[in-house]
Scaffold this motif. Structure first.
Motif: not given
Length: 919
Positions: A84-89
């Motif tokens: 999720w964090a990578q996709i949000d980035k």
């Protein structure tokens, strides 16, 4: 914590929740074109299907945990959160907000050390983010990840199940989510909080407020791009709303570190050379600073504004040297001295990393930091107390922020205090200002099946035309936990044709009073979730007194005088204003150091009149404003717990004072009890409860036996309070005649208990006589019944004023009369069968109809020099390591300095009429 929030969950479909609270999707297609949605969906699916990340979803709810081991569990959840964090980035899942992960480290200012998995934080606060910690003060949208499976789903919307499924694993996850929401409400000023609960392949949206929570169905978000689009719809709609729509209380304005208010708060927190030590004792008036600011002093508008040393607006940015140049003609100090404890409490409210705010109450401006009293949980009043700076006067005051029950004819606490102040009632807080906070009221309570104006989407669809939600699940028929138990064990009947779940706009219930006015009571027959919901209104009140907790008393005599002051305040409120407090507890008894006649005295203050009630006059009948059974479990009378719908009387309130002094004495006064014995006594006496069925509980057998026997004991050993280093015999009793005087607290409590023993003996006999009359009437005969009036003789208690010459003079400490003798001494005897009590027992029981006998009793023990009170009988809190028993052990560790382990009782009353301010 879950014990505070049962039956407070309602169900809405995601589509309806968004339509109601997050209505705008304008620009979504431009922000998330189809190819971008597909890319995000693929990334999520890859993360979830990675080795070790996925777990069997259909594991039995109560099955023991097997493989994977703990390490793989952590890895599974972390792989999902990192994806999720990578996709949000890469794609900004929630435009204008960044996802911050925090599952590994707690926040430095959080004494509870909670670690939520993540949260979305507004880009406006990006420079303030501390990486890898929760940032409770900045969270806009909280996120919690679980690896998947029904056993870890906090809610259950399957057919035939209840939302608040009581399976152990589900209940613990639900409590975890509530704990995280409580942290956000503590750090921030909030009206509501949105949270995403991600459980493997599914997600739910939760909206928390002080009444309870609204939860959506579990929706898939990984398997197809259409599933992912549903999640992105919510995140995008959330990003398009204002902070106020997101649940931020915009009446609390954050202060920046460069603001005038922030810098002034720092300056006021520093130790002052002329601050006065609050220790009780005689003082030399000539040593007192001329500009000392006592709790009752109103200095008026500070001259610092006229001298341009402060900005009118505390949020204004300033540079001290350029905006506030030094005045060479000024010789007086910018800061006035106060009692040392006041400045110490204020300094403790400004820890590093904690946000500070400007709030307004009735057009007055106050600056606050960390609350010095925290709420006991998320659901309920959420009371927070602050040592605040009144900006205009620059004095310290006490500000209380709470969510009050919002019912018709329920008066504001400030209105009650104003009546008490106008009538000259002593030893109560002095009102400065108060008022509701805009139109802020809880939204979840609107879906209450008892008093709400909206219907949830929980229903019982017919088998032949059951509606199906977006995830492919039938809309679940959700019944309540206890088959409709709502109040006092009464069961709500079920409908022959259950209500169906609907996704359209709800219909308002019909007005049961013929359409007159806007007060509504719902009397629907069907059983549904949310019967524990209570409608709450945001409210703030400011008083002049900044007090010490009652546990700050230095010795037993001081404790007795503080309790005496509060009983006097209670009596004056009743006699002068017709007001009863209804929540006498250790947390509501405070200590206020004051200066009088060359002495610093510690006076008692009876605070928190929020649940107080004005008794009707004449032939006026009481109105159903809120439940009769209100108070704090530890300190409620035996009678009120056994009969929750009978209004509280003066004897009940006086009995609460008895239980308060028993609790404080056992926990903080030297006695023959070891810490383990104290733990056992508190568990048996205060935490204990007897299950009466139908979700009803009464107080413990220990509390009942203590009053009936008029004797304090742990096990079979009588509790003895000690004056010094007494020698104990083999039964742990102090040896009499060894030169050590008896501790007066032992006899004071024995005499108090004797009064209540007499009262219950008379009540038991009266109940027996009432049954005889009832049986006789049923048989059309009426046996002779002696008149109580002929038995109870009036007792004239002529008194003379007593005066002490030691610690401190009695004429200064309090103004209560001393009786000529101990007429309350118990002569009543108990038996297994109710029998007519003696005339003396009737007289003792009658003494509790007013406050005078109890006041005179305290006065005697405090003012008669033959009673020697030691100065060194205070001990450390004997409950430091105590945890209450189940079912409260897993809910919350006891915090018994300002709050009790048991939550304040707030039972739902089917006849409540809720105030409605809308159209």
């Amino acid at each position: 914590m879950m014990s505070d929030g049962r039956n407070t969950t309602v169900f809405l479909h995601l589509e309806r929740l968004m339509k109601t609270y997050l209505p705008s999707l304008e620009g979504f297609d431009e922000a998330f074109p189809e190819e971008k949605i597909a890319e995000i969906s693929t990334a999520l699916k890859t993360a979830y299907t990675a080795p070790g990340a996925r777990k069997q979803e259909t594991a039995p709810e109560n099955a023991p945990e097997t493989a994977p081991k703990k390490g793989s569990k952590v890895k599974a959840e972390k792989m999902i959160s990192m994806a999720w964090a990578q996709i949000d980035k890469d794609h900004r899942l929630c435009p204008g907000h960044a996802l911050n992960l925090s599952e590994d480290n707690p926040e430095g200012t959080d004494d509870k050390r909670y670690k939520i998995d993540g949260s979305f934080i507004s880009d406006a606060d990006k420079d303030s983010i501390v990486p890898d910690v929760p940032n409770w003060a900045l969270q806009r949208l909280s996120v919690e990840f679980k690896r998947g499976g029904t056993s870890l789903d906090a809610f259950d919307d399957h057919p035939g199940k209840t939302l608040e499924n009581e399976a152990e694993s589900r209940r613990l996850v639900r409590g975890q989510l509530m704990s995280y929401a409580e942290r956000v409400f503590t750090y921030q000023h909030r009206t509501a909080l949105f949270m995403i609960f991600v459980n493997g392949l599914e997600f739910r949206v939760i909206r928390w407020d002080r009444s309870g929570c609204i939860v959506t169905e579990a929706l898939k978000y990984v398997e197809t791009a259409e599933d992912t689009k549903r999640l992105l719809h919510f995140l995008y709609a959330f990003s398009k709303t204002s902070p106020e729509q997101q649940g931020v209380d915009t009446t609390a304005v954050p202060l920046s570190k460069d603001s005038c208010g922030w810098k002034r708060m720092d300056a006021l927190s520093f130790a002052h050379l002329h601050d006065v030590n609050e220790t009780e004792g005689e003082i030399d008036p000539s040593t007192m600073p001329n500009d000392f600011l006592g709790p009752a002093d109103d200095p008026g508008r500070s001259p610092l504004f006229e001298r341009r040393l402060l900005h009118d607006d505390p949020t204004a940015m300033c540079h001290h040297q350029t905006d506030h140049p030094p005045d060479p003609q000024r010789s007086d100090s910018d800061i006035r001295p106060v009692f040392k404890y006041v400045r110490t409490l204020f300094r403790k409210s400004l820890p590093k990393g904690w946000p500070r705010y400007k709030v307004a109450v009735d057009r007055r401006v106050y600056l606050i930091g960390k609350p010095i009293t925290d709420p006991s949980g998320l659901i309920g009043r959420g009371t927070r107390g602050y040592v605040a700076v009144e900006w205009e006067t620059q004095r310290f005051v006490f500000l209380k922020d709470a969510w009050r029950p919002h019912y018709v004819d329920l008066e504001y606490e400030g209105a009650m205090l104003q009546k008490l102040n106008d009538a000259g009632v002593s030893c109560v807080p002095t009102l400065i200002c108060h008022g509701p906070v805009r139109q802020q009221e809880t939204e979840t309570s609107e879906y209450s099946p008892i008093t709400g104006h909206k219907r949830s989407d929980a229903g019982c669809p017919d088998d032949d035309d059951a509606e199906v939600n977006a995830s492919g699940r039938p809309i679940a028929p959700l019944s309540s936990r206890a088959k409709g138990t709502v109040s006092g064990g009464e069961a709500r009947p079920t409908s022959s044709k259950p209500r169906r779940g609907k996704t359209g706009e709800p219909q308002k219930p019909q007005d049961n009073r013929g359409g007159k006015g806007t007060k509504r009571v719902r009397e629907e027959a069907e059983v549904c979730d949310g019967v524990g919901l209570r409608h709450m209104q945001h409210y703030r009140i400011v008083v002049t007194e900044v007090c010490l907790d009652v546990t700050a008393f230095r010795y037993g005599e001081q404790l007795a005088r503080v309790i005496l002051d509060c009983i006097q305040a209670h009596g004056d409120a009743y006699e002068k204003c017709g007001i009863v407090h209804r929540d006498v507890s250790a947390g509501n008894i405070l200590i206020l150091p004051t200066i009088k006649s060359g002495w610093i005295l510690w006076k008692g203050v009876l605070s928190d009149w929020e649940l107080s009630k004005r008794l009707p006059g004449g032939g006026e009948k009481p109105k159903a404003r809120q439940p009769h059974r209100t108070g704090t479990w530890y300190f409620m009378s035996i009678r009120s717990l056994a009969n929750p719908h009978r209004p509280l009387g003066i004897p009940d309130e006086l009995e609460s004072f008895l239980h308060v002094i028993v609790f404080l004495a056992v926990c903080y006064v030297r006695s023959n009890c070891s810490p383990l014995a104290v733990h056992s006594f508190v568990e048996d006496y205060f935490d204990g409860a007897i299950h009466e069925g139908d979700n009803r509980y009464t107080c413990s057998e220990k509390k009942v036996s203590t009053v009936n026997e008029a004797r304090l004991r742990f096990g079979k050993t009588p509790i003895a309070f000690l004056t010094g280093e007494e020698t104990l015999d083999e039964t742990q009793q102090p040896l009499e005649g060894n030169g050590q005087p008896r501790h007066p607290l032992r006899d004071l409590l024995a005499d108090l208990l004797s009064l209540f023993k007499a009262r219950y003996a008379v009540e038991e006999w009266e109940a027996c006589m009432a049954r005889v009359v009832s049986q006789a009437e049923a048989a059309n005969t009426t046996p002779p019944l002696p008149s109580l009036a002929s038995i109870i003789s009036s007792d004239s208690q002529a008194t003379s004023t007593g005066r002490r010459k030691i610690r401190p003079p009695a004429a200064i400490a309090h103004d209560h009369r001393k009786p000529p003798g101990n007429k309350w001494k118990s002569v009543a005897t108990s038996s297994t069968q109710p029998s007519k009590p003696s005339q003396e027992t009737f007289k003792q029981s009658e003494m509790l109809d007013s406050h005078s006998a109890v006041l005179d009793m305290f006065k005697t023990y405090l003012d008669d020099s033959s009673y020697a009170w030691p100065l060194d009988d205070k001990v450390d809190n004997q409950l430091a390591e105590y945890e209450p028993p189940n079912p409260f052990k897993k809910a919350k560790k006891a915090r018994l300095t300002t709050q009790t382990a048991m939550p304040a009782i707030r039972e739902v009353d089917e006849k409540l009429v809720r105030a409605h301010t809308g159209s």
